[in-house]
Design a protein around this motif. Structure first.
Motif, short mmCIF file in Angstrom:
data_model
loop_
_atom_site.label_atom_id
_atom_site.label_comp_id
_atom_site.label_asym_id
_atom_site.label_seq_id
_atom_site.Cartn_x
_atom_site.Cartn_y
_atom_site.Cartn_z
N LEU A 458 0.82 -1.21 0.00
CA LEU A 458 0.00 0.00 0.00
C LEU A 458 0.86 1.27 0.00
N ALA A 459 1.91 1.25 0.79
CA ALA A 459 2.76 2.45 0.86
C ALA A 459 3.36 2.78 -0.50
N GLY A 460 3.81 1.73 -1.22
CA GLY A 460 4.37 1.97 -2.54
C GLY A 460 3.34 2.50 -3.51
N LEU A 461 2.10 1.93 -3.47
CA LEU A 461 1.04 2.39 -4.38
C LEU A 461 0.71 3.86 -4.12
N PHE A 462 0.51 4.23 -2.87
CA PHE A 462 0.13 5.61 -2.56
C PHE A 462 1.28 6.57 -2.83
N GLY A 463 2.53 6.07 -2.67
CA GLY A 463 3.66 6.93 -3.01
C GLY A 463 3.67 7.27 -4.49
N PRO A 484 1.02 5.84 6.56
CA PRO A 484 1.50 5.37 7.87
C PRO A 484 2.92 4.79 7.76
N ASN A 485 3.61 4.76 8.87
CA ASN A 485 4.98 4.24 8.89
C ASN A 485 5.00 2.76 8.52
N GLY A 486 5.97 2.40 7.71
CA GLY A 486 6.16 0.99 7.38
C GLY A 486 5.36 0.55 6.18
N ASN A 487 5.85 -0.53 5.58
CA ASN A 487 5.14 -1.11 4.44
C ASN A 487 3.97 -1.97 4.93
N TYR A 488 2.96 -2.13 4.07
CA TYR A 488 1.81 -2.97 4.43
C TYR A 488 1.30 -3.63 3.15
N ASN A 489 1.50 -4.96 3.07
CA ASN A 489 1.08 -5.70 1.89
C ASN A 489 -0.39 -6.14 2.03
N VAL A 490 -1.13 -6.02 0.95
CA VAL A 490 -2.54 -6.44 0.91
C VAL A 490 -2.76 -7.21 -0.38
N CYS A 491 -3.86 -7.99 -0.42
CA CYS A 491 -4.23 -8.74 -1.62
C CYS A 491 -5.56 -8.19 -2.12
N LEU A 492 -5.48 -7.24 -3.03
CA LEU A 492 -6.67 -6.60 -3.60
C LEU A 492 -6.43 -6.34 -5.09
N ILE A 517 -5.43 19.39 -0.53
CA ILE A 517 -6.03 18.08 -0.84
C ILE A 517 -5.11 17.03 -0.25
N ARG A 518 -5.68 16.14 0.54
CA ARG A 518 -4.87 15.11 1.21
C ARG A 518 -5.45 13.74 0.92
N ILE A 519 -4.59 12.78 0.61
CA ILE A 519 -5.02 11.40 0.44
C ILE A 519 -4.25 10.53 1.42
N GLY A 520 -4.80 9.37 1.71
CA GLY A 520 -4.13 8.47 2.63
C GLY A 520 -4.93 7.22 2.87
N TYR A 521 -4.45 6.39 3.81
CA TYR A 521 -5.16 5.15 4.13
C TYR A 521 -4.87 4.76 5.57
N THR A 522 -5.78 3.95 6.13
CA THR A 522 -5.58 3.35 7.44
C THR A 522 -6.06 1.91 7.38
N VAL A 523 -5.52 1.08 8.25
CA VAL A 523 -5.93 -0.33 8.34
C VAL A 523 -6.31 -0.61 9.78
N ASP A 524 -7.53 -1.13 9.98
CA ASP A 524 -8.00 -1.40 11.33
C ASP A 524 -8.97 -2.57 11.31
N ARG A 525 -8.70 -3.58 12.14
CA ARG A 525 -9.59 -4.74 12.30
C ARG A 525 -9.94 -5.41 10.98
N GLY A 526 -8.91 -5.61 10.15
CA GLY A 526 -9.10 -6.34 8.91
C GLY A 526 -9.81 -5.58 7.82
N ARG A 527 -9.87 -4.24 7.94
CA ARG A 527 -10.52 -3.43 6.91
C ARG A 527 -9.60 -2.28 6.51
N LEU A 528 -9.49 -2.07 5.20
CA LEU A 528 -8.70 -0.97 4.65
C LEU A 528 -9.63 0.22 4.40
N ARG A 529 -9.21 1.40 4.87
CA ARG A 529 -9.98 2.62 4.63
C ARG A 529 -9.09 3.60 3.87
#
Length: 597
Positions: A458-463, A484-492, A517-529
């Motif tokens: 996700l970090a690479g995609l948003f970058g 967010p700090n650190g890489n986070y791999n997802v399967c989507l 204009i700000r973009i970003g993401y968070t991951v919580d309880r198995g859901r990507l926002r």
């Protein structure tokens, strides 16, 4: 949807149209160079209209078997279908025809339901005729009776005063009070027998059932049935004098009859073929027995029963009962002597189970037909909006591309050429985005959203996305990508996720002239926002729910088709997620989407 060139040769059909016509292989179908004006099913006059007019609308029955037999095209279907069609010519800026667009909606189910509704209406008319009945309506405001079905006394129209002139004077008060009670809502249903003057100068008895019709909780008119019961009513009078003829009379009518004395004793009955026996084998009515003991095993008369009400009112009373064996209708007709005293009550009992089933089926068919009609009308409206939007949105970038391409030859400096190339490139991107939206919409219309899931960071995609978007900001707008700090791999589906964020950002750029204009993401309880927050104009509360509908544009002058957010919603829904917006007018908006991981 299908696209033809200006000479009528088919260039494109979407999966929805292929499904309607039973075409399995779209590529092989298009390779046959099918011509619209050679279609053996379309009438010649309609082909002439298509050639002449810019917009042609028509509905027709399309026989797929004939089309296949004439070798017009191959189809896996053989039955006829009903179609609503719109044919629009697509022209360039000089008015020249570039293509022909055909929009088709399948109205087969609607037509079938409509035919079923007509057949049910005919069956109801036959049923009323078989029962020597007619249906009527009373307009409360106009005070006029009208015939609905059958040969009602109202004819083509009968005023209330004209009705009273034909009604027996002794029945005036009873009818007026009954109608007023139903209109005031004091009675849900009125039942009575009235005497009307016939053409031969004699009075005949007519049984009327009166039901109020409501709209928005208010009674707007009365509907009812009318049946000539002169013979039956006369029979009840003769029964007081001619007991010897009871058996002959009772065995030659379709209804069950019971004659009960004022002390609730059954004098005679013939309901064995109408009323089923009770579980213990007892009969509901038996001569010489008290009616309430046999029917309900009670020690006292049934309070409020039709017979008790008939003896009190001295008029016909009605009741319906559901018991094991079916639904039964009872009319209690009081028998009066010359002094007006009740000598007994005659009950007429009918098994109306089949009639109730027909009524329920008719209502269900009507509701289904109305729902199909509303769905077809809504679909037609959306197609019209689509054609109007596409006509404008396709023409705008095309005009820019063609115009500035011609200006390149006359450019006097490299800076001017670079500016022209920039404009051409921008409009190429707009046209490509529009075409992609149309293709996505076609898939969504066919109920298909393709998803290709793969593992990515996700970090690479948003970058990567942030690097692209930062170059597209309006002057005076600050862009930030919050990772967010650190890489986070997802399967989507990486492409679909990028499409969602891109639509969010493009909308933010349109309506944000200063701020950020700000973009970003968070991951919580198995859901990507994922989210996009801007400081733009904001969205009124009443518009937030419909903004994700197709073709919805809050600003009609803003560039775009109104498809982007609806496509985002389809992508999110296909993955079992949620999508929404939080906004405040004048302060900005936050578009967000949540996807399960």
């Amino acid at each position: 949807m299908a696209i033809y060139d200006k000479d009528g040769y088919q260039q494109f059909i979407n999966p929805a149209l292929a499904s309607i016509f039973g075409v399995d292989d779209i590529g092989a179908h298009l390779a046959k160079h099918i011509n619209l004006f050679e279609d053996p099913i379309i009438p010649d006059h309609l082909k002439a209209e298509i050639r002449t007019n810019d917009l042609t609308e028509a509905s027709l029955e399309y026989n797929l078997q004939t089309a296949a037999r004439e070798r017009y095209f191959e189809t896996g279907l053989s039955e006829s279908i009903f179609l609503n069609c719109k044919v629009r010519k697509i022209k360039d800026s000089n008015g020249g025809v570039q293509a022909i667009m055909l929009l088709v909606s399948d109205a087969t189910n609607y037509e079938k339901k409509n035919q079923e509704l007509q057949e049910a209406h005919q069956n109801l008319t036959l049923a009323l005729d078989a029962g020597d009945m007619a249906a009527w309506m009373y307009d409360i405001d106009k005070r006029v009776f009208y015939t609905v079905l059958g040969n009602a006394l109202a004819g083509e129209g009968l005023t209330f005063e004209e009705n009273l002139n034909r009604l027996h004077p002794d029945d005036h008060r009873m009818q007026i009070e009954l109608l007023e009670a139903v209109i005031r809502g004091e009675k849900e249903k009125g039942i009575a027998v009235f005497r009307y003057l016939s053409e031969n100068g004699e009075y005949r008895y007519y049984e009327s059932q009166i039901i109020p019709r409501k709209k928005n909780g208010k009674i707007i008119c009365l509907t009812g049935t009318q049946k000539d019961v002169t013979e039956w009513y006369g029979m009840t009078q003769e029964l007081k004098k001619i007991n010897k003829q009871n058996a002959l009379i009772l065995n030659n009518i379709n209804s069950g009859l019971v004659y009960i004395s004022p002390d609730y004793k059954v004098i005679w009955e013939n309901v064995s073929s109408i009323f089923p026996a009770q579980a213990d084998g007892k009969r509901y009515y038996e001569a010489g027995k008290l009616c309430y003991r046999r029917s309900h095993d009670s020690d006292a008369p049934c309070q409020g029963c039709a017979m008790m009400r008939a003896m009190a009112s001295k008029h016909v009373e009605h009741a319906e009962y559901t018991i094991p064996g079916g639904v039964f209708e009872i009319y209690a007709n009081p028998v009066l002597n010359e002094q007006g005293d009740v000598e007994g009550v005659i009950l007429r009992i009918d098994n109306i189970t089949h009639r109730k089933q027909i009524q329920n089926e008719l209502e269900m068919t009507r509701n289904e037909a109305l729902a199909a009609k509303e769905k077809a009308e809504q679909s037609d409206k959306l197609k019209s909006v689509f054609v109007a939007n596409m006509s404008h949105e396709i023409r705008t970038p095309l005009n820019a591309i063609v115009g500035f391409s011609e200006l390149l030859h006359t450019a006097e400096s490299e800076e001017e050429k670079d500016e022209f190339w920039k404009i051409i490139s921008t409009n190429n991107d707009l046209l490509l985005t529009l075409i992609n939206d149309i293709l996505d919409l076609s898939k969504i219309e066919a109920g298909y959203v393709d998803l290709v899931k793969d593992e990515f960071d996700l970090a690479g995609l948003f970058g990567d996305l942030g690097a692209v978007y930062s170059q597209k900001m309006n002057p005076g707008v600050f862009f930030a990508c919050e990772i967010p700090n650190g890489n986070y791999n997802v399967c989507l589906d990486k492409g679909r996720l990028s499409q969602i964020v891109t639509n969010f950002v493009n909308n933010a750029i349109k309506f944000t002239k200063n701020g950020s204009i700000r973009i970003g993401y968070t991951v919580d309880r198995g859901r990507l926002r994922v989210y996009c927050t801007d400081t733009g104009i904001g969205i009124p509360e009443e518009s937030r729910e419909k903004i994700f509908n197709r073709f919805e544009k809050l600003n009609g002058f803003a560039q775009g088709t109104g498809l982007g957010l609806s496509i985002c919603k389809a992508i999110v829904d296909a993955q079992g997620g949620n999508i929404g917006v939080d906004s405040e007018v004048g302060k900005g908006s936050t578009f967000w989407a949540e996807l399960p991981l």
